[in-house]
Scaffold this active site. Structure first.
Site, PDB file in Angstrom:
ATOM      1  N   CYS A 249      82.409  77.621  80.366  1.00  0.00           N
ATOM      2  CA  CYS A 249      81.605  76.702  79.875  1.00  0.00           C
ATOM      3  C   CYS A 249      82.395  75.567  78.998  1.00  0.00           C
ATOM      4  O   CYS A 249      81.751  74.762  78.616  1.00  0.00           O
ATOM      5  CB  CYS A 249      80.285  77.222  79.342  1.00  0.00           C
ATOM      6  SG  CYS A 249      80.373  77.656  77.469  1.00  0.00           S
TER       7      CYS A 249
ATOM      8  N   HIS B 247      78.049  96.863  64.109  1.00  0.00           N
ATOM      9  CA  HIS B 247      78.608  95.680  63.957  1.00  0.00           C
ATOM     10  C   HIS B 247      79.598  95.168  65.040  1.00  0.00           C
ATOM     11  O   HIS B 247      80.501  94.304  64.996  1.00  0.00           O
ATOM     12  CB  HIS B 247      79.547  95.666  62.844  1.00  0.00           C
ATOM     13  CG  HIS B 247      78.917  95.854  61.423  1.00  0.00           C
ATOM     14  ND1 HIS B 247      79.127  96.203  60.270  1.00  0.00           N
ATOM     15  CD2 HIS B 247      77.585  95.636  61.317  1.00  0.00           C
ATOM     16  CE1 HIS B 247      78.281  96.310  59.378  1.00  0.00           C
ATOM     17  NE2 HIS B 247      77.104  95.940  60.014  1.00  0.00           N
TER      18      HIS B 247
ATOM     19  N   CYS C 251      77.215  79.956  75.038  1.00  0.00           N
ATOM     20  CA  CYS C 251      76.431  80.596  76.164  1.00  0.00           C
ATOM     21  C   CYS C 251      76.221  82.035  76.136  1.00  0.00           C
ATOM     22  O   CYS C 251      76.581  82.526  75.095  1.00  0.00           O
ATOM     23  CB  CYS C 251      77.050  79.950  77.542  1.00  0.00           C
ATOM     24  SG  CYS C 251      78.443  81.192  78.195  1.00  0.00           S
TER      25      CYS C 251
ATOM     26  N   ASP D 110      86.171 100.036  65.647  1.00  0.00           N
ATOM     27  CA  ASP D 110      87.477 100.482  66.301  1.00  0.00           C
ATOM     28  C   ASP D 110      87.231 101.532  67.536  1.00  0.00           C
ATOM     29  O   ASP D 110      88.376 101.857  68.078  1.00  0.00           O
ATOM     30  CB  ASP D 110      88.179 101.124  65.159  1.00  0.00           C
ATOM     31  CG  ASP D 110      87.647 102.301  64.377  1.00  0.00           C
ATOM     32  OD1 ASP D 110      86.859 103.099  65.041  1.00  0.00           O
ATOM     33  OD2 ASP D 110      87.733 102.451  63.138  1.00  0.00           O
TER      34      ASP D 110
ATOM     35  N   GLN E 247      79.513 101.512  61.278  1.00  0.00           N
ATOM     36  CA  GLN E 247      79.460 100.095  61.336  1.00  0.00           C
ATOM     37  C   GLN E 247      81.040  99.692  61.667  1.00  0.00           C
ATOM     38  O   GLN E 247      81.431  98.676  61.691  1.00  0.00           O
ATOM     39  CB  GLN E 247      79.787  99.805  59.631  1.00  0.00           C
ATOM     40  CG  GLN E 247      78.219  99.962  59.089  1.00  0.00           C
ATOM     41  CD  GLN E 247      78.515 100.180  57.628  1.00  0.00           C
ATOM     42  OE1 GLN E 247      78.490  99.146  56.861  1.00  0.00           O
ATOM     43  NE2 GLN E 247      78.506 101.293  57.022  1.00  0.00           N
ATOM     44  N   ASN E 248      81.880 100.792  62.307  1.00  0.00           N
ATOM     45  CA  ASN E 248      83.291 100.394  62.490  1.00  0.00           C
ATOM     46  C   ASN E 248      83.213  99.878  64.121  1.00  0.00           C
ATOM     47  O   ASN E 248      82.353 100.045  64.861  1.00  0.00           O
ATOM     48  CB  ASN E 248      83.975 101.916  62.504  1.00  0.00           C
ATOM     49  CG  ASN E 248      84.092 102.237  61.065  1.00  0.00           C
ATOM     50  OD1 ASN E 248      83.683 101.634  60.216  1.00  0.00           O
ATOM     51  ND2 ASN E 248      84.319 103.491  61.022  1.00  0.00           N
TER      52      ASN E 248
ATOM     53  N   GLY F 213      82.475 107.575  54.445  1.00  0.00           N
ATOM     54  CA  GLY F 213      83.549 106.513  54.419  1.00  0.00           C
ATOM     55  C   GLY F 213      82.830 105.123  54.429  1.00  0.00           C
ATOM     56  O   GLY F 213      83.274 104.101  54.970  1.00  0.00           O
TER      57      GLY F 213
END
Ligand code: BJW
Ligand code: ZN
Length: 242
Positions: free
Chosen positions: A147, A117, A128, A102, A99-100, A184
């Site tokens: 744009c 994520h 766009c 980094d 989910q990190n 974690g």
């Protein structure tokens, strides 16, 4: 008794291992987590900043939050937890569902990482289809797309869908693994917190590594109440002995 003694005999024959990771795995590198005492930035609740509404209300503020975090991430190193997962590729088939944003798993050398994520080094247009890697910090924020609309970090905020191709793959690998290690993460955010369920349906062994209790701790075959930088090297050392 050693941390993983109870399941040591079962683990020897494991072929497919999936890691589900969250902010806690980078905590020992110096990256703040989202909840608990870390959940504030300049007195803003980070759960409120990680929303599309916050971005449209104040794109400059949200960009400043990501710039600051990106600078932090560039200044830190993967820790022994990330490194242990990367090293495990020598001994087993390993997939990391993180989910990190980094990039520290990749920096540690993991080759199979799905970023559920998004990524702190990627940007996209809010309107766009434009997407890009960030090469340098923008002189003015929020930066604008060709744009004319504002560019945003290519991350997934609350209320937004995960990148569908990534999520499809994540569900498949979770459902095919023999062992899932959940390290974690508070497991409060869906749909990432459903990944252990897919693994369980495949009769995989579930191990949680987290100093704190989570809502799914009772579903685990083994819970290690320790930090990932301590527990993961010990886990990987079992494979080296064989
Ligand atoms: C250690 C440690 C050490 C510490 N070693 N461990 C009501 C309204 C609207 C939506 C919803 C709703 N109810 C449910 C939803 C869905 C919503 C959701 O789950 N909300 C819940 C909070 C209730 N989910 C979504 O909206 C998702 N999309 C979705 O569902 O799409 C379908 C949909 C579409 C439209 C409408 C509704 C649904 C998207 C979720 C996106 C999450 N985005 C963020 C930001 C990403 C970008 C960024 O990084 O800035 O993702 S929020 C934040 O939470 C981030 C994280 O990846 C994610 C998970 O957090 P994580 O990693 O678990 O961190 P913490 O801090 O929570 O936990 C750290 C853990 O580590 C703790 O347990 C510590 O104990 C531990 N720890 N030190 C080991 N050293
Ligand atoms: Zn655009």
């Amino acid at each position: 008794m050693k941390m993983f003694e109870l399941i040591k005999d079962q683990i020897k024959d494991i072929k497919k291992i999936v890691f589900v990771t969250g902010a806690g795995i980078s905590q020992e590198s110096g990256v703040p987590t989202f909840r608990g005492k870390d959940g504030l930035w300049r007195n803003y609740d980070v759960m409120k900043l990680a929303t599309i509404d916050a971005f449209y209300d104040n794109p400059k503020l949200v960009w400043e939050w990501y710039n600051e975090r990106r600078n932090n991430v560039f200044g830190v190193k993967p820790n022994l937890g990330h490194k242990a997962i990367a090293e495990l590729e020598k001994y087993a088939n390993v997939m990391v569902l993180t989910q990190n944003i980094d990039g520290l798993h990749q920096k540690a050398g993991s080759t199979e990482v799905l970023e559920l994520h998004g990524s702190i080094v990627k940007i996209k247009c809010s309107v766009c289809d434009f997407k890009d890697q960030m090469t340098a910090e923008f002189s003015e924020i929020p930066p604008l797309c060709k744009c004319g609309n504002i560019l945003r970090p290519d991350v997934v905020w609350f209320g937004e869908s995960l990148p569908q191709d990534v999520w499809q793959k994540a569900m498949i690998v979770a459902g095919q693994c023999d062992l899932m290690i959940i390290a974690g993460t508070s497991l409060v955010v869906s749909p990432a917190n459903t990944l252990p369920i897919y693994a369980k349906q495949n009769n995989a062994i579930l191990i949680e590594i987290n100093p704190e209790n989570t809502d799914m701790s009772s579903e685990m075959d083994l819970v290690i109440r320790n930090t990932s930088a301590i527990a993961l090297p010990e886990f990987v050392s079992m494979f080296k002995e064989n």
